[in-house]
Design a protein around this motif. Structure first.
Motif, short mmCIF file in Angstrom:
data_model
loop_
_atom_site.label_atom_id
_atom_site.label_comp_id
_atom_site.label_asym_id
_atom_site.label_seq_id
_atom_site.Cartn_x
_atom_site.Cartn_y
_atom_site.Cartn_z
N GLU A 162 -5.81 8.38 -5.44
CA GLU A 162 -4.07 8.54 -5.10
C GLU A 162 -3.68 8.15 -3.86
OE1 GLU A 162 -4.51 13.22 -5.71
OE2 GLU A 162 -3.91 13.02 -8.24
N GLY A 163 -2.57 7.70 -3.93
CA GLY A 163 -1.43 7.59 -2.86
C GLY A 163 -1.16 8.13 -2.38
N LYS A 164 -0.85 8.24 -0.81
CA LYS A 164 0.08 8.48 0.17
C LYS A 164 0.31 7.57 1.24
CE LYS A 164 2.41 12.95 1.27
NZ LYS A 164 2.23 14.41 1.49
N ASP A 165 1.57 7.42 2.02
CA ASP A 165 2.07 6.75 2.67
C ASP A 165 0.86 5.49 2.83
OD1 ASP A 165 4.02 8.72 3.36
OD2 ASP A 165 3.48 9.70 4.49
N GLY A 166 0.50 5.12 2.00
CA GLY A 166 -0.72 4.51 2.58
C GLY A 166 -1.73 4.28 2.80
N LYS A 167 -2.05 5.54 2.27
CA LYS A 167 -3.93 6.02 2.38
C LYS A 167 -4.41 6.87 1.30
CE LYS A 167 -3.01 7.16 7.09
NZ LYS A 167 -3.10 8.16 8.59
N PHE A 168 -5.69 6.28 0.47
CA PHE A 168 -5.67 6.80 -0.45
C PHE A 168 -7.27 7.84 -0.38
CE2 PHE A 168 -4.48 2.69 -0.16
CZ PHE A 168 -3.87 2.08 -1.14
N THR A 169 -7.04 8.30 -1.42
CA THR A 169 -8.13 9.71 -1.54
C THR A 169 -7.74 9.52 -3.35
OG1 THR A 169 -6.58 11.68 -2.28
CG2 THR A 169 -6.91 11.31 0.31
N LEU A 170 -9.50 10.32 -3.35
CA LEU A 170 -10.63 10.08 -4.86
C LEU A 170 -9.89 11.74 -5.61
CD1 LEU A 170 -11.96 8.22 -7.06
CD2 LEU A 170 -13.81 10.03 -5.68
N ALA A 171 -9.19 11.52 -6.83
CA ALA A 171 -8.99 12.63 -7.54
C ALA A 171 -10.26 13.06 -7.89
CB ALA A 171 -7.71 12.67 -8.44
N GLY A 172 -10.34 14.43 -8.58
CA GLY A 172 -10.81 15.68 -9.38
C GLY A 172 -12.26 15.67 -8.42
N LEU A 173 -12.73 15.26 -7.32
CA LEU A 173 -13.82 15.81 -6.57
C LEU A 173 -14.20 17.60 -6.51
CD1 LEU A 173 -13.04 14.49 -2.73
CD2 LEU A 173 -14.91 13.56 -4.97
N THR A 174 -15.18 18.14 -7.03
CA THR A 174 -15.74 19.04 -6.14
C THR A 174 -15.82 19.69 -5.00
OG1 THR A 174 -17.45 19.00 -6.70
CG2 THR A 174 -16.68 19.01 -8.93
N LYS A 175 -15.75 20.95 -4.82
CA LYS A 175 -15.92 21.03 -3.33
C LYS A 175 -17.05 20.74 -2.22
CE LYS A 175 -17.85 25.40 -4.17
NZ LYS A 175 -17.50 27.25 -4.18
N ASP A 176 -18.49 20.24 -3.43
CA ASP A 176 -19.64 19.66 -2.98
C ASP A 176 -19.62 18.34 -2.93
OD1 ASP A 176 -20.52 22.35 -2.57
OD2 ASP A 176 -20.88 22.80 -4.56
N GLU A 177 -18.42 17.66 -2.78
CA GLU A 177 -18.68 16.12 -3.14
C GLU A 177 -17.95 15.67 -2.27
OE1 GLU A 177 -18.89 15.12 -7.46
OE2 GLU A 177 -17.06 16.04 -7.07
N LYS A 178 -18.32 15.06 -0.82
CA LYS A 178 -17.75 14.34 0.26
C LYS A 178 -16.99 12.58 -0.44
CE LYS A 178 -19.64 17.30 3.03
NZ LYS A 178 -20.77 17.38 4.86
N PRO A 179 -16.19 12.32 -0.64
CA PRO A 179 -15.92 10.81 -0.65
C PRO A 179 -16.09 10.16 0.00
CG PRO A 179 -13.24 12.18 0.06
CD PRO A 179 -15.05 13.25 0.36
N ARG A 233 0.38 -1.34 -0.60
CA ARG A 233 -0.04 0.51 -0.30
C ARG A 233 0.57 1.53 0.34
NH1 ARG A 233 -5.12 -0.34 2.55
NH2 ARG A 233 -5.39 1.85 2.96
N ASP A 234 2.09 1.15 0.63
CA ASP A 234 3.12 2.09 1.11
C ASP A 234 3.81 2.47 -0.30
OD1 ASP A 234 3.92 0.99 1.75
OD2 ASP A 234 5.18 1.29 3.11
N LYS A 235 3.63 1.80 -1.46
CA LYS A 235 4.84 2.10 -2.00
C LYS A 235 3.27 2.67 -3.41
CE LYS A 235 7.86 0.57 -0.69
NZ LYS A 235 9.09 1.80 -0.37
N ILE A 236 2.09 3.22 -3.09
CA ILE A 236 1.27 2.93 -4.68
C ILE A 236 1.18 4.55 -4.57
CG2 ILE A 236 -0.51 2.77 -5.01
CD1 ILE A 236 -1.21 0.34 -4.11
N ALA A 237 1.70 4.98 -5.76
CA ALA A 237 1.49 6.73 -5.91
C ALA A 237 0.21 6.85 -5.82
CB ALA A 237 2.45 7.14 -6.99
N SER A 238 -0.40 5.74 -7.61
CA SER A 238 -1.60 6.35 -7.99
C SER A 238 -2.65 4.91 -8.58
CB SER A 238 -2.06 7.60 -8.82
OG SER A 238 -1.23 7.17 -9.87
#
Length: 357
Positions: A195-212, A181-186
């Motif tokens: 997108e991955g960073k330090d084994g944690k993941f976030t969804l790219a391209g969200l608008t300010k009104d969208e909650k992941p 997991r900690d070796k994944i960039a995206s």
């Protein structure tokens, strides 16, 4: 009267001493026998072939090649090295206790014969058989009855039939396709980018009104980073061609700049997907239910659904009575302005008469 009592007491004392001596000798012999005699005499490091079968016709062979254990029947796919070595060490550590039985009838009853057995394990080194173990019935949890090769003695040892799996799926290295997991960039999957960073993941391209939905995003990333598979379908160019023109493709970019592409294609036979990793030359098969989180992924499933706007309350309809028209609120009647003398005339004499009369 005293003499018979003394004789009885003496006899009881003698019986107790004899029983104590018998128990002591039994325990001592059993402990010594338990500690010194191995059930199978072999050195785990020298074993280079393991054959396991059951009396239902299922069988598997593990072979050591260039110092690594592989599964020949699965296109030479790597076995779980740690599991194989642990299994050999368990077998080498088994000791003989007191045999529970030694007759051929008992061997049938405990299912430890060449014809009837839960598992048979044959160990070889350099093409020669080193040891054989027949595994039979289980008297209690993680205990089985066993018989070593042609020996008559049947023993109870700490082992489970599961330790000696007779199918290839038991021995496969399930971590071979993993990306830590900690070796994944995206991760890119269709129109989804995680997108991955330090084994944690976030969804790219969200608008300010969208909650992941963090748990859904993490589950998707984990499914791609640790792909499941049921069997190895084949190896090499011809096998991998079956995953050409995939239905779904996932690309994992690693933190070192390298990429791994996973191609998923529906199995023509139904109920499964064939898939391949660009980092391996094996073709895998996975059940449709297992791969559903990947092949059915959608961006909308990874964000909170928008909350519906509150509905406006409808105005109450005017009441009606029978066939009558709806009642309307009457506007107050405003009389037109009258001349100033009109008010006086209404309280005075008739205007048609003269002043006198």
């Amino acid at each position: 009267m005293r003499r018979p009592i003394v004789l009885v007491l003496t006899a009881l004392l003698g019986a107790q001493l004899a029983l104590a001596l018998a128990v002591a000798f039994t325990r001592s012999d059993h402990a010594a026998f338990d500690a010194k005699e191995p059930l199978l005499a072999f050195q785990p490091a020298k074993i280079d072939q393991i054959a396991i079968d059951d009396d239902a016709g299922k069988a598997i062979e593990l072979r050591k090649q260039d110092g690594k254990w592989v599964i020949p029947s699965s296109a030479g796919f790597p076995a779980d090295q740690a599991r194989v070595e642990s299994f050999l060490n368990k077998l080498a550590a088994l000791k003989k206790g007191w045999p529970v039985a030694e007759t051929s009838a008992a061997a049938e009853r405990f299912k430890v014969t060449e014809k009837t057995h839960d598992r048979r394990v044959v160990l070889s080194s350099g093409g020669s058989k080193v040891g054989e173990l027949l595994i039979g019935t289980s008297p209690s949890y993680r205990q089985v009855h066993v018989r070593a090769g042609d020996a008559a003695g049947i023993y109870t040892v700490e082992l489970a039939a599961y330790d000696a799996g007779s199918g290839a799926d038991t021995w496969m290295n399930r971590d071979l396709l993993d990306t830590p997991r900690d070796k994944i960039a995206s991760i890119t999957l269709g129109d989804i980018t995680v997108e991955g960073k330090d084994g944690k993941f976030t969804l790219a391209g969200l608008t300010k009104d969208e909650k992941p939905l963090a748990d859904k995003i993490d589950a998707l990333a984990s499914a791609i980073a640790h792909p499941l598979f049921d069997t190895v379908q084949g190896k090499g160019k011809e096998a991998l061609a079956q995953a050409d023109n995939p239905d779904v493709e996932a690309v994992v970019k690693r933190t070192d700049g390298s990429t791994v592409t996973y191609r998923y294609k529906k199995d023509p036979g139904g109920g499964a997907y064939l898939f391949a990793s660009s980092a391996q030359d094996y073709l895998f098969r996975v059940a449709e239910a297992e791969v559903a989180p990947i092949v059915q992924a959608k961006p909308t499933a990874l964000i909170e659904a928008p909350k519906p706007a509150p509905e406006a309350k409808p105005e109450a309809a005017p009441q009606t009575h029978g066939d009558q028209a709806p009642e309307t609120k009457a506007e107050p009647h405003v009389a037109p302005d009258e001349p100033k003398n009109g008010a006086q005339a209404s309280h005075g004499a008739d205007s048609s008469k003269g002043p006198g009369g």
